[in-house]
Design a protein around this motif. Structure first.
Motif, short mmCIF file in Angstrom:
data_model
loop_
_atom_site.label_atom_id
_atom_site.label_comp_id
_atom_site.label_asym_id
_atom_site.label_seq_id
_atom_site.Cartn_x
_atom_site.Cartn_y
_atom_site.Cartn_z
N LYS A 71 -19.77 -4.29 -3.27
CA LYS A 71 -19.99 -5.72 -3.07
C LYS A 71 -20.58 -6.39 -4.30
N TYR A 72 -21.04 -5.58 -5.26
CA TYR A 72 -21.73 -6.13 -6.42
C TYR A 72 -20.90 -5.94 -7.69
N LYS A 73 -21.20 -6.73 -8.70
CA LYS A 73 -20.51 -6.62 -9.98
C LYS A 73 -20.74 -5.24 -10.58
N PHE A 74 -19.71 -4.67 -11.16
CA PHE A 74 -19.80 -3.35 -11.76
C PHE A 74 -20.13 -3.48 -13.25
N ASP A 89 -33.94 -1.07 -1.21
CA ASP A 89 -34.27 -1.91 -2.36
C ASP A 89 -33.14 -2.84 -2.77
N LYS A 90 -31.91 -2.35 -2.76
CA LYS A 90 -30.78 -3.17 -3.18
C LYS A 90 -30.59 -4.34 -2.22
N GLU A 91 -30.85 -4.11 -0.93
CA GLU A 91 -30.74 -5.17 0.06
C GLU A 91 -31.93 -6.13 -0.06
N THR A 92 -33.10 -5.58 -0.32
CA THR A 92 -34.33 -6.38 -0.36
C THR A 92 -34.38 -7.29 -1.59
N ASP A 96 -31.11 -1.51 -9.13
CA ASP A 96 -30.11 -0.46 -9.10
C ASP A 96 -30.74 0.93 -9.13
N TYR A 97 -31.92 1.03 -9.70
CA TYR A 97 -32.66 2.30 -9.73
C TYR A 97 -34.13 2.00 -9.48
N THR A 98 -34.79 2.87 -8.74
CA THR A 98 -36.20 2.69 -8.42
C THR A 98 -36.96 3.94 -8.80
#
Length: 307
Positions: A88-91, A224-227, A232-234
């Protein structure tokens, strides 16, 4: 610091996880030991189910990935399937995850560096602090918990800051942040030049004081990606020891079939995460040790400045 959560569509997996959350909440109510956790959170963004949860799970409910007593001489990596949500996100070539997993290491910072970072956090947090159990200090934005709100530490204390933080403090912070970013890139086969620090990035101090506002409710499960969208990395860096300085407060990945936990240690670094309820003492987090860093994928030099 808690932000508004975006809604997550329910799936059979999320329903199973919700049942575990309810069970964990019931166990949390029965827990008698409370404590304090200090950590530093830097975000790079991982699309895995993350729970900054501070309730204590039963031993038969959780698999321990790394215990506090273990010393990792090499990173321990657990591969997981990448989420379909990334479509759903830009690559961004060289940055967007093509392989996903959870990595834990003790070799990003030395114990001496972890202690210096902790003292840095404690000096800043000593100027104020939340009325509830969770306080944060963001050196980038200046956000500092004060009572039931946040203030800008640089504007509020102005020249006094020169007596709180030194240039050496900021230099160590920048250096450790850079090391964590490099480790993320090496672990997941990325181009570190395509990764940028995103926000929020902060030190957190968590104890057993009852929540006074939603910002103190650190235990809610989240992705995290939804929040945050830009993550992209945590990565998480622990600056205090589980079982010695605090009880509860374990780091937990919530999977449909089981929970997987990491027991915090002052020099233990994790990429991608979830946390349990502090039972006693103080848990400190920052961006090194068993640690946390937030980063984003962009094709232009934006994100949070390193300074």
């Amino acid at each position: 610091m808690t932000v508004q959560r975006r809604g997550i569509s329910k799936t059979p997996e999320s329903s199973a996880i919700e049942k575990k959350i309810k069970r964990g909440n019931a166990q949390r109510q029965a827990s008698s030991w409370r404590g304090n956790v200090i950590t530093l959170l830097l975000l790079t963004g991982v699309t895995g189910l993350v729970s900054w949860i501070y309730f204590t799970w039963a031993d038969d409910f959780t698999h321990t990935m790394v215990s506090r007593g273990e010393i990792l001489t090499q990173p321990r990596v657990f591969t997981v399937e990448c989420s379909e949500d990334y479509k759903k996100y830009k690559f961004f070539p060289g940055c967007t995850p093509t392989k996903c997993g959870r990595a834990i290491t003790d070799s990003v910072v030395t114990l001496e560096e972890a202690q210096k970072l902790r003292r840095l956090a404690e000096r800043g947090l000593s100027l104020a602090g939340s009325d509830g159990g969770a306080s944060i200090l963001d050196l980038h934005s200046g956000a500092l918990s004060m009572g039931k709100q946040f203030v800008n530490i640089y504007r509020y204390f102005k020249n006094e800051i020169r007596d709180v933080f030194t240039e050496d403090d900021f230099e160590l912070y920048r250096d450790v942040r850079s090391r964590i970013q490099k480790i993320i890139a090496e672990t997941f086969g990325l181009d570190s030049k395509q990764m940028y620090l995103t926000k929020p990035t902060f030190f957190s101090r968590i104890n057993s004081t009852s929540a006074k506002t939603t910002h103190d409710e650190y235990w809610h499960p989240h992705i995290d990606k939804e929040t945050y969208g830009s993550f992209d990395y945590t990565s998480l860096l622990y600056l205090s020891d589980y079982g010695l300085e605090f009880g509860g407060g374990r780091f937990v990945f919530m999977d449909p079939s089981s929970n997987r936990t990491v027991e915090p240690r002052a020099v233990l670094n994790e990429l991608g995460y979830s946390v349990l309820d502090v039972a006693a003492g103080t848990c400190s987090c920052s961006l090194g040790g068993r640690s946390s860093v937030l980063c984003r994928c962009v094709d232009y030099p934006s994100g949070v400045a390193d300074e």
